[in-house]
Design a protein around this motif. Structure first.
Motif, mmCIF file in Angstrom:
data_model
loop_
_atom_site.group_PDB
_atom_site.id
_atom_site.type_symbol
_atom_site.label_atom_id
_atom_site.label_comp_id
_atom_site.label_asym_id
_atom_site.label_seq_id
_atom_site.Cartn_x
_atom_site.Cartn_y
_atom_site.Cartn_z
ATOM 1 N N SER A 26 -9.320 -6.911 -7.836
ATOM 2 C CA SER A 26 -9.632 -6.023 -6.713
ATOM 3 C C SER A 26 -8.507 -5.020 -6.488
ATOM 4 C CB SER A 26 -9.874 -6.823 -5.429
ATOM 5 O OG SER A 26 -11.007 -7.658 -5.591
ATOM 6 N N LEU A 27 -7.278 -5.456 -6.687
ATOM 7 C CA LEU A 27 -6.134 -4.551 -6.563
ATOM 8 C C LEU A 27 -6.155 -3.510 -7.677
ATOM 9 C CD1 LEU A 27 -3.612 -7.191 -5.407
ATOM 10 C CD2 LEU A 27 -4.154 -5.105 -4.170
ATOM 11 N N THR A 28 -6.513 -3.937 -8.881
ATOM 12 C CA THR A 28 -6.641 -2.987 -9.982
ATOM 13 C C THR A 28 -7.667 -1.919 -9.620
ATOM 14 O OG1 THR A 28 -6.044 -4.683 -11.599
ATOM 15 C CG2 THR A 28 -7.211 -2.758 -12.436
ATOM 16 N N ASP A 29 -8.796 -2.333 -9.047
ATOM 17 C CA ASP A 29 -9.820 -1.367 -8.643
ATOM 18 C C ASP A 29 -9.323 -0.448 -7.528
ATOM 19 O OD1 ASP A 29 -11.591 -2.301 -10.539
ATOM 20 O OD2 ASP A 29 -12.743 -3.534 -9.130
ATOM 21 N N GLN A 30 -8.543 -0.984 -6.602
ATOM 22 C CA GLN A 30 -7.999 -0.152 -5.519
ATOM 23 C C GLN A 30 -7.036 0.891 -6.078
ATOM 24 O OE1 GLN A 30 -9.122 -0.250 -2.380
ATOM 25 N NE2 GLN A 30 -7.830 1.485 -1.899
ATOM 26 N N VAL A 66 1.918 -5.190 -4.462
ATOM 27 C CA VAL A 66 1.031 -6.242 -3.975
ATOM 28 C C VAL A 66 0.388 -6.969 -5.158
ATOM 29 C CG1 VAL A 66 -1.146 -6.668 -2.750
ATOM 30 C CG2 VAL A 66 0.606 -5.230 -1.705
ATOM 31 N N GLY A 67 -0.006 -6.217 -6.180
ATOM 32 C CA GLY A 67 -0.582 -6.835 -7.370
ATOM 33 C C GLY A 67 0.371 -7.816 -8.031
ATOM 34 N N LEU A 68 1.629 -7.442 -8.104
ATOM 35 C CA LEU A 68 2.635 -8.334 -8.692
ATOM 36 C C LEU A 68 2.814 -9.598 -7.856
ATOM 37 C CD1 LEU A 68 5.170 -5.597 -9.770
ATOM 38 C CD2 LEU A 68 3.848 -7.069 -11.322
ATOM 39 N N VAL A 69 2.787 -9.441 -6.536
ATOM 40 C CA VAL A 69 2.876 -10.609 -5.653
ATOM 41 C C VAL A 69 1.679 -11.526 -5.901
ATOM 42 C CG1 VAL A 69 2.878 -11.418 -3.252
ATOM 43 C CG2 VAL A 69 4.224 -9.397 -3.884
ATOM 44 N N GLN A 70 0.495 -10.933 -5.993
ATOM 45 C CA GLN A 70 -0.707 -11.734 -6.185
ATOM 46 C C GLN A 70 -0.701 -12.449 -7.539
ATOM 47 O OE1 GLN A 70 -1.289 -11.897 -3.132
ATOM 48 N NE2 GLN A 70 -3.481 -11.489 -3.075
ATOM 49 N N LEU A 71 -0.170 -11.783 -8.561
ATOM 50 C CA LEU A 71 -0.063 -12.441 -9.859
ATOM 51 C C LEU A 71 0.862 -13.657 -9.783
ATOM 52 C CD1 LEU A 71 0.163 -9.420 -12.328
ATOM 53 C CD2 LEU A 71 -1.763 -11.015 -12.058
ATOM 54 N N ASP A 91 10.608 -6.324 -1.734
ATOM 55 C CA ASP A 91 11.928 -5.934 -2.237
ATOM 56 C C ASP A 91 12.196 -6.508 -3.630
ATOM 57 O OD1 ASP A 91 12.376 -4.468 0.079
ATOM 58 O OD2 ASP A 91 13.507 -6.077 1.055
ATOM 59 N N LYS A 92 11.757 -7.729 -3.868
ATOM 60 C CA LYS A 92 11.936 -8.351 -5.177
ATOM 61 C C LYS A 92 11.261 -7.510 -6.258
ATOM 62 C CE LYS A 92 10.299 -12.363 -7.790
ATOM 63 N NZ LYS A 92 9.601 -13.655 -7.697
ATOM 64 N N TYR A 93 10.013 -7.124 -6.042
ATOM 65 C CA TYR A 93 9.289 -6.389 -7.077
ATOM 66 C C TYR A 93 9.664 -4.915 -7.126
ATOM 67 C CZ TYR A 93 6.866 -10.540 -8.399
ATOM 68 O OH TYR A 93 6.586 -11.802 -8.876
ATOM 69 N N ALA A 94 10.086 -4.347 -6.017
ATOM 70 C CA ALA A 94 10.614 -2.973 -6.063
ATOM 71 C C ALA A 94 11.879 -2.943 -6.912
ATOM 72 C CB ALA A 94 10.891 -2.464 -4.650
ATOM 73 N N ALA A 149 3.210 -6.126 -16.593
ATOM 74 C CA ALA A 149 3.890 -4.980 -17.200
ATOM 75 C C ALA A 149 3.142 -3.686 -16.914
ATOM 76 C CB ALA A 149 4.035 -5.184 -18.700
ATOM 77 N N ASN A 150 1.821 -3.754 -16.901
ATOM 78 C CA ASN A 150 1.032 -2.565 -16.595
ATOM 79 C C ASN A 150 1.208 -2.151 -15.131
ATOM 80 O OD1 ASN A 150 -0.660 -1.635 -18.998
ATOM 81 N ND2 ASN A 150 -0.876 -3.846 -19.077
ATOM 82 N N TYR A 151 1.214 -3.113 -14.223
ATOM 83 C CA TYR A 151 1.482 -2.795 -12.810
ATOM 84 C C TYR A 151 2.860 -2.143 -12.662
ATOM 85 C CZ TYR A 151 -2.469 -5.440 -10.714
ATOM 86 O OH TYR A 151 -3.698 -5.897 -10.313
ATOM 87 N N LEU A 152 3.862 -2.690 -13.332
ATOM 88 C CA LEU A 152 5.212 -2.121 -13.243
ATOM 89 C C LEU A 152 5.238 -0.685 -13.767
ATOM 90 C CD1 LEU A 152 7.288 -5.247 -14.291
ATOM 91 C CD2 LEU A 152 7.447 -4.063 -12.087
#
Length: 177
Positions: A26-30, A66-71, A91-94, A149-152
């Motif tokens: 759903s995040l990918t679609d957003q 958010v996608g990274l958190v959900q993963l 902050d971790k993923y940023a 990696a794609n989200y990043l």
């Protein structure tokens, strides 16, 4: 990134971590909706809603995080993070995205600075198509990097777009539609 973080924090205040119920697909679609809107604005050169490309790139940064958190955590049936916990993950993923950007900037000699903003949009859309394919394969790849990696990469392409749009605005020059 500070502007993206500020928006995330304010929306967290207003809505809480309601995004915890979203599955990664759903995040990918957003993110796809945001990137498609950027491309539409680039092609049409005008917005009937009154919002431009800049906030859409900011949204891709935030949805990517958010996608990274959900993963990492998996989706939840209800909001299960406090605002402080959500900001720690943000902050971790940023920071993870920044570290990746710095490593790639070293290897690619900041080639992104010579690219057009529309190329970032196209690359984000390509990454989205790749992500959808990986999601369709239940997250499994044979040789390629995974969804994270794609989200990043989408986050970093969006940051490049934000930097270039900011520089153009500061120089008083025309921005790429």
């Amino acid at each position: 990134m500070a502007g993206c973080r500020d928006i995330f924090y304010k929306k967290l205040h207003d809505y809480g971590a309601a995004w915890r119920i979203l599955r990664p697909s759903s995040l990918t679609d957003q993110i796809y909706i945001k990137a498609s809107r950027i491309r539409s604005l680039e092609v049409k050169g005008e917005s009937w809603v009154g919002e431009g490309i800049f906030p859409e790139f900011q949204a891709i940064v935030n949805y990517g995080i958010v996608g990274l958190v959900q993963l990492e955590l998996g989706y939840a049936e209800q909001e299960d993070l406090t605002a402080d916990e959500a900001m720690e993950y943000y902050d971790k993923y940023a920071h993870t995205a920044l570290e990746l950007m710095l490593r790639k900037n070293h290897d690619y000699n900041e080639a992104w600075r010579s690219m057009r903003i529309s190329s970032y949009t196209d690359l984000i859309l390509m990454k989205l198509n790749r992500t959808k394919q990986i999601e369709g394969n239940d997250g499994k790849t044979l040789i390629s990097e995974g969804i994270d990696a794609n989200y990043l990469d989408m986050i970093n392409y969006s940051v490049f777009g934000l930097i270039k749009l900011t520089e153009q605005a500061e120089q008083g020059g025309a921005t790429e539609a």
